[in-house]
Scaffold this active site. Sequence first.
Site, mmCIF file in Angstrom:
data_model
loop_
_atom_site.group_PDB
_atom_site.id
_atom_site.type_symbol
_atom_site.label_atom_id
_atom_site.label_comp_id
_atom_site.label_asym_id
_atom_site.label_seq_id
_atom_site.Cartn_x
_atom_site.Cartn_y
_atom_site.Cartn_z
ATOM 1 N N ASP A 89 0.838 -1.197 0.000
ATOM 2 C CA ASP A 89 0.000 0.000 0.000
ATOM 3 C C ASP A 89 0.872 1.246 0.000
ATOM 4 O O ASP A 89 2.056 1.201 0.357
ATOM 5 C CB ASP A 89 -0.947 -0.004 1.199
ATOM 6 C CG ASP A 89 -0.215 -0.022 2.535
ATOM 7 O OD1 ASP A 89 0.689 -0.869 2.686
ATOM 8 O OD2 ASP A 89 -0.526 0.794 3.419
ATOM 9 N N GLU A 152 -0.092 -1.025 5.743
ATOM 10 C CA GLU A 152 0.964 -0.559 6.633
ATOM 11 C C GLU A 152 0.843 0.923 6.931
ATOM 12 O O GLU A 152 1.137 1.374 8.038
ATOM 13 C CB GLU A 152 2.338 -0.853 6.000
ATOM 14 C CG GLU A 152 3.509 -0.748 6.954
ATOM 15 C CD GLU A 152 4.153 0.635 6.980
ATOM 16 O OE1 GLU A 152 5.081 0.840 7.769
ATOM 17 O OE2 GLU A 152 3.711 1.519 6.191
#
Length: 465
Positions: A89, A152
Amino acid sequence: MTVKWLDEAKQYETSFIEDLRSLIRIPSLKNEAEAAKGMPFGKGCRDALDTMLEMGRREGFTVKDIDGYAGVIEFGEGEESVGVLGHLDIVPIGEGWSKDPLGGEIENGIMFGRGVLDDKGPGLAGFYALKLIKDSKIPLKRKIMLIYGCDEESGMACMHYYKEHAEIPTMGFVPDANFPLIYGEKGILVVDLKGKQKTVIESIHAGERPNIVIGKADAIIRGWNAHMNSVFQFYLDTNQLKGHVEQLDQERAHIFVEGKAAHAAMPYLGVNAALHILNFVGTAFHDKTCNSLYETLCDWQGKPCDIYKEGAVMGFLTMNTGVVELDENGIHVVIDIRYPNDTDKDTILKGIRDKLDAENLTFDLTLGNDKAPLYVDPNSKLVKTLEDTYRAYSQDQFTPIMTIGGGTYARNFDNFVAYGPEFPNPKPSDIFVGGPHQEDEGVHLDELMLSIGIYAAALEKLAGA
């Protein structure tokens, strides 16, 4: 078996670049509105995970999909395992780019794109290190697990889910920080402030994430007159800022301020545009609410809140105002605090609460998130093995291992540390190269190739027979 891993890695550079570009093209930003079974963080994150896992299948590795929260690429067998944790991400792309943020453009040996450094490039470096181990037929006594998460940057829900549903490696590292090695990470405390107070600001919506210094902000101000144009320009000039005013009507104006985005772990590298708006409005309009908010939030070390702390191992506490929203419903501020293991959540919350009370700000204070500090013994076998490997390949014998304010996946598992890929003493460049969370995020490709060699050598030492 000894292999000159850097020489081996360079033979894969062309395919590495192609694979990295395929990941960079995917805008893998968390989108809760798209959440569904198998893609809890939206389509972009799902697409990035599918692309990564397909690479694993292509190379003949065992591949596991952990319900879209994360993916695992495995090689070898054994009761014990070595993990490499990366994330797919990204943070919001933001503004101010001179390169295509999804293009993977290369200039002067530097690849640009959102996530190229944080963390798609390093995560892919771990993948190619494993590919080198497999292609070189290195015998293993421990299984190697590449784990790729998809959340994350906004809470690590992916790793919370993973720990409940999948195998946890015995030891390992996270390629999402700095060399030589990160053996400690500050705690991360996210605090929400909400309330209603009288102010001349009609509306302000600034900031996208708590972990980013607000690079641009704008606000609609009531009670504006022609004289305020010159006052605002004087404020911009004296603070070396860019901005402008758009007059909306006889009493309202829309003001814009440009600051500088940066990672919340290092707020001193940025310029918080929203705080400047609060400071300007508080001073120019004698606005008590803005004055009080600015006084509470202005210092990146938290001194006005009496939460200043210089840790013996981890250094200074830092405080970043990452979101400021104000409209007819009230004021909402989100603060990101990185704290050393010499203080704690309760002390910090009390300091902020006391300051709000002293400033007569009747705000509700709630805890958004708290991640305890990470500390791994710097004399442990894991740390010494990884440090020695780095020094052998980099020839850097002087840079000490360290602690940081950033938060990596390492804090989710026991016996894990952050390990590269950023090297000490950044290379000089004739062009601007942004870091994580900045515009024109970039990475030197030769350093990524060196990282692949270091990671392969480390995996051989940790997992090899």
